[in-house]
Design a protein around this motif. Sequence first.
Motif, short mmCIF file in Angstrom:
data_model
loop_
_atom_site.label_atom_id
_atom_site.label_comp_id
_atom_site.label_asym_id
_atom_site.label_seq_id
_atom_site.Cartn_x
_atom_site.Cartn_y
_atom_site.Cartn_z
N ASP A 292 -5.72 1.62 2.66
CA ASP A 292 -5.38 2.24 1.38
C ASP A 292 -4.17 2.81 1.45
OD1 ASP A 292 -8.10 1.65 -0.02
OD2 ASP A 292 -8.85 2.98 1.52
N LYS B 173 -1.99 3.57 -6.49
CA LYS B 173 -2.57 2.31 -6.79
C LYS B 173 -2.89 1.71 -8.41
CE LYS B 173 -4.99 2.00 -2.68
NZ LYS B 173 -5.75 1.20 -1.93
N CYS C 276 -1.52 -4.32 5.19
CA CYS C 276 -1.83 -3.47 4.17
C CYS C 276 -3.21 -4.15 3.02
CB CYS C 276 -0.63 -3.52 3.20
SG CYS C 276 0.58 -2.20 3.91
N CYS D 289 0.87 -1.24 0.02
CA CYS D 289 0.11 -0.01 -0.02
C CYS D 289 0.85 1.15 -0.14
CB CYS D 289 -1.15 0.00 1.18
SG CYS D 289 -0.40 -0.03 3.02
N VAL E 166 -2.69 8.80 -3.33
CA VAL E 166 -3.05 7.32 -3.00
C VAL E 166 -3.65 6.91 -4.30
CG1 VAL E 166 -4.83 5.93 -1.80
CG2 VAL E 166 -3.63 7.72 -0.42
N GLN E 167 -4.55 7.71 -4.98
CA GLN E 167 -4.88 7.19 -6.27
C GLN E 167 -4.03 6.77 -7.44
OE1 GLN E 167 -7.85 10.15 -7.16
NE2 GLN E 167 -9.44 9.09 -5.70
N LEU F 128 -11.09 6.60 2.64
CA LEU F 128 -9.65 6.08 2.71
C LEU F 128 -9.70 5.04 4.08
CD1 LEU F 128 -7.26 8.61 1.55
CD2 LEU F 128 -8.20 6.75 0.20
N THR F 129 -9.00 4.18 4.20
CA THR F 129 -8.71 3.33 5.09
C THR F 129 -7.40 3.86 5.51
OG1 THR F 129 -10.25 1.69 4.52
CG2 THR F 129 -8.81 1.23 6.36
#
Length: 173
Positions: free
Chosen positions: A103, A173, A99, A8, A169-170, A37-38
């Motif tokens: 996120d 991923k 993970c 992650c 984050v986006q 988001l986590t």
Amino acid sequence: MKYQAPSCPLLGFAAYSGTGKTTLLEALLPKLRAAGLTLGVLKHAHHDFDIDKPGKDSHRLRKAGASQMLVASRYRHAMMTETPEAEPDFEYLLSRFDCDKLDVILVEGCKNLAFPKIELHRAEVGKPWLYPNDENIIAIAADEVVKSALPQMDINDLDAIAAFVIEYVQRCK
């Protein structure tokens, strides 16, 4: 060595003491949660600390000699590990996160380690900038504008900082 969480994204908030890292994160985390988001958070402390309460069974057992103490309930669990001989290894600490259920891992501190970070800066603290000597600084959140090609946000604009984190984050991923 450049660090990366197992599966992650990893993003740090780097600044000198007194800049308000914890205060900023405390206000930022609800905005990131509201965006779906986590989050995992790793906070590095430069001082001794104890999360265990004197008199509790876990504290008594740890003080009696347990070098690792896991306390668990239906609601949470915590592992306390004594590390008097050395600072815990950053990669080892990252490996403790699940993970598959996160996120992103946000890191408060660890400013001298190589992983992506947002530099937090307040002029009133009177400390030098980190970004000129740290190629891992990917953005700046400050109370003043600096001549840099890095993305910059006002340190008091939590919505802008949240938007940057969400986009980061986006992208990862």
